[in-house]
Scaffold this active site. Sequence first.
Site, PDB file in Angstrom:
ATOM      1  N   SER A 149       0.937 -28.884  -5.021  1.00  0.00           N
ATOM      2  CA  SER A 149      -0.180 -29.835  -5.060  1.00  0.00           C
ATOM      3  C   SER A 149      -0.961 -29.834  -3.747  1.00  0.00           C
ATOM      4  CB  SER A 149       0.336 -31.245  -5.340  1.00  0.00           C
ATOM      5  OG  SER A 149       1.060 -31.274  -6.542  1.00  0.00           O
TER       6      SER A 149
HETATM    7  N1  SAM Z   1       5.773 -31.432  -6.828  1.00  0.00           N
HETATM    8  C1  SAM Z   1       5.425 -30.040  -6.867  1.00  0.00           C
HETATM    9  C2  SAM Z   1       5.281 -29.427  -5.501  1.00  0.00           C
HETATM   10  O1  SAM Z   1       5.351 -30.164  -4.497  1.00  0.00           O
HETATM   11  O2  SAM Z   1       5.139 -28.203  -5.410  1.00  0.00           O
HETATM   12  C3  SAM Z   1       4.191 -29.845  -7.717  1.00  0.00           C
HETATM   13  C4  SAM Z   1       4.424 -28.802  -8.711  1.00  0.00           C
HETATM   14  S1  SAM Z   1       3.303 -28.502 -10.021  1.00  0.00           S
HETATM   15  C5  SAM Z   1       1.820 -29.342  -9.688  1.00  0.00           C
HETATM   16  C6  SAM Z   1       4.055 -29.363 -11.369  1.00  0.00           C
HETATM   17  C7  SAM Z   1       5.421 -28.893 -11.792  1.00  0.00           C
HETATM   18  O3  SAM Z   1       5.848 -29.662 -12.915  1.00  0.00           O
HETATM   19  C8  SAM Z   1       5.482 -27.425 -12.240  1.00  0.00           C
HETATM   20  O4  SAM Z   1       6.410 -26.739 -11.455  1.00  0.00           O
HETATM   21  C9  SAM Z   1       5.910 -27.506 -13.704  1.00  0.00           C
HETATM   22  O5  SAM Z   1       6.755 -26.443 -14.105  1.00  0.00           O
HETATM   23  C10 SAM Z   1       6.631 -28.846 -13.737  1.00  0.00           C
HETATM   24  N2  SAM Z   1       6.720 -29.465 -15.065  1.00  0.00           N
HETATM   25  C11 SAM Z   1       5.771 -29.552 -16.018  1.00  0.00           C
HETATM   26  N3  SAM Z   1       6.248 -30.193 -17.094  1.00  0.00           N
HETATM   27  C12 SAM Z   1       7.541 -30.512 -16.813  1.00  0.00           C
HETATM   28  C13 SAM Z   1       8.577 -31.181 -17.537  1.00  0.00           C
HETATM   29  N4  SAM Z   1       8.401 -31.656 -18.766  1.00  0.00           N
HETATM   30  N5  SAM Z   1       9.771 -31.315 -16.943  1.00  0.00           N
HETATM   31  C14 SAM Z   1      10.000 -30.848 -15.693  1.00  0.00           C
HETATM   32  N6  SAM Z   1       9.064 -30.213 -14.960  1.00  0.00           N
HETATM   33  C15 SAM Z   1       7.850 -30.055 -15.519  1.00  0.00           C
END
Ligand code: SAM
Length: 216
Positions: free
Chosen positions: A60
Amino acid sequence: MTSQRTRDRLIERLREKGIRNEEVLRVMQTMPRHLFVDEALSHRAYEDSALPIGHGQTISQPFTVARMTEILLSRGVPEKVLEVGTGSGYQAAILSRLVPQVLSVERIAPLINQARERFYALNIHNITLKHSDGSWGWPQYAPYPAIIVTAAPEDVPKTLLDQLAPGGIMIIPVGSQSGVQKLFLITRTATAEGEEFVRTELDPVKFVPFMGSIRK
Ligand code: SAM
């Protein structure tokens, strides 16, 4: 491009954009964001932008991380936080320096493994990770005084609301990929009749989709 001066400039930028929590700024000033992206992108790690981390996902934007963290701490320091969407591990690492315990779930297995290695290298030991679909929350450690969701569902998953402790808060982006997404602050509040979930609409945001099911 990963020097302390470059990091300091990012912190100045976050201040100019309205981040006021000095603890959050201090932790972001010292956390090496370049270790959370591929080496080929490390020269861009202190730009205020989201960056690709593979598997169609992103780390992010620093402003978004700062803003969500600041809101999460606005009612005091929670004893633990559930994060849904570990991704690179950066948001969890920031939280780990500000709250006693972080639980984080991620649906893509290689991202969890990379994040685990980063935490080990950075000597961070208060984050517990799980390869799981965040739609189910993490019942084992529930209820949570604070939940942060870093991918956008079209509706708030009911299970996550159920795992919020009384008085607890959730920060979550909600909306479709093609349309508008908004950041919401949801508070589980006691009322004379029982309790309710109070939703406050915050900033417009852009997050990757919240997906059901896990990926090996
Ligand atoms: N907090 C992260 C960082 O600091 O890098 C942001 C990562 S990205 C914007 C969002 C993440 O949410 C992705 O890695 C994606 O695979 C995960 N994601 C999406 N849907 C999800 C779910 N239902 N359960 C767990 N993770 C999920």
